[in-house]
Design an enzyme around this catalytic site. Sequence first.
Site: not given
Ligand code: TNX
Length: 501
Positions: A320
């Site tokens: 992300e």
């Molecule tokens: C996605 S999983 C994210 C996390 C968040 C999570 C909450 C991932 C690689 N990134 O930063 O905490 O969703 O469910």
Amino acid sequence: MIRSLPFFSLCAFLLLSCAQPESDGAAYQQLIPLADTVTLENGSFTLQENASYSLNGFSAQEADSFDKVLTDQASIHGLSLTKASGAEAALQLNVDPSLANEAYLLEINGDGISLKGGSPAGVYFAWQTLRQTLFLQADTEQALNLRAVRISDQPTYSYRSVMLDVARHFFDAPTVKELIDQITLYKVNTLHLHLADDQGWRIEIKKWPNLTTHGGLTEVGGTDGGFYTQEQYNDLVAYAQERFITIVPEIDLPGHTNAALSSYPELNCDGIAPELYTGIEVGFSTLCADKEITYTFLKDVFEELAQLTPGPYLHIGGDESHVTEEDDYVKMVNFALQTVKDLGKTPVGWDEISHGNLDQNTVSQYWASSENTKKAYDKGAQLIISPAIHAYLDMKYDSLTPIGLKWAGYLPIEKAYDWSPDQLVEGISAERIIGTEALLWTESVTTSADIQYLMFPRVLGIAEIGWTSADKRNLNAYKTRLESHLKVLDRLEIGYYKGSE
Ligand code: TNX
């Protein structure tokens, strides 16, 4: 019937000792993870509270640490085991190199109990099987009577992991140790700690002290954060290691870095440090690809992290990074991957790292994208399969669950169990999958009770997926076994989810 004749005639002589019926061995069929082969045999052995044990095939150091954990865990069952040498011990624990590394053989007959493992870890997993049996029988008349049996067992995957996000909310070392004590009964062998994110930096880095003195101050919601000193972290790693759990530390980059950016203005492209962040939105922060200091920073951090890590893996995050240009993302991720490799470790990253340079010494962790995972596979990477829709234990069980998120959908117990790592992404072969992970992100999780509520009992399902081969797993049978494990969780005083009604 024929079999019971000698038993009754013997009872005529030994009225007292036959007052208690023998265990029928039902507990062996209720194990989680389900064992590979369980063969009941005639007879039984009654474990005495002060039973003797012996260790064979362990190095002196391995034996020291095993003694400590074995006697500690035995005391939870009301046993005060005493060490004896050689053949007369009731409980024989042997490293047997003819078995595979984590495989074990548990044999019980009228003379005693033998736990053999291909390594100390294998012996330890045999001991966890025995512990589960004791827990499952604890309320019966045959509590310490163990039906004769031969159990031969080994894991499907080598990476059977639980992740705890200590960045969004900080959890201190005693809380993490408590979690280790709980998951170890289910043969989990990896604990992945998400140590840095926008909301906090949780591991002391000697060369960059502000990361924790400033970046560790707060957490989601604005409450006090916290961090592990290197000394505390080393102690945690050792505690896990004694229980055959390897800690995988994660520093998420180049996004998810607000806490670091807030601690050192020079890490920001514009040289201005942002405020500490206590919200839960993601994807707004990034390290600066054009600055030399970014690479010094990453090198220093991973160097110290590698020194704190006896295990093979360092996790570099990589998810992300919504405000990082693609070229910049690739440049920083590639640098981190190479730095970790140069330190003699294997890098792990979220599936987005498939845009970087991957090879067979890189692990890509599937959380959201089949496309990224296939790309990583095509570049030769190893894979961890932990899809948000099945393995994100921060998802609510259903609409009534008081804590948790729901962006990946509700996650009832059935859905956390009823899937297979090798069936999710088309065109990948199972040999490249090293395992799976149950993840607990902690945006909504603030206490140890919250951790228990979201983890349990769903984590048992993921633990079984990591251990038991897919052809032996079945949802309905699992639910029956899980039912009997609720009393195990009760005995461990775990505040698990009991349904929303
Ligand atoms: C996605 S999983 C994210 C996390 C968040 C999570 C909450 C991932 C690689 N990134 O930063 O905490 O969703 O469910």
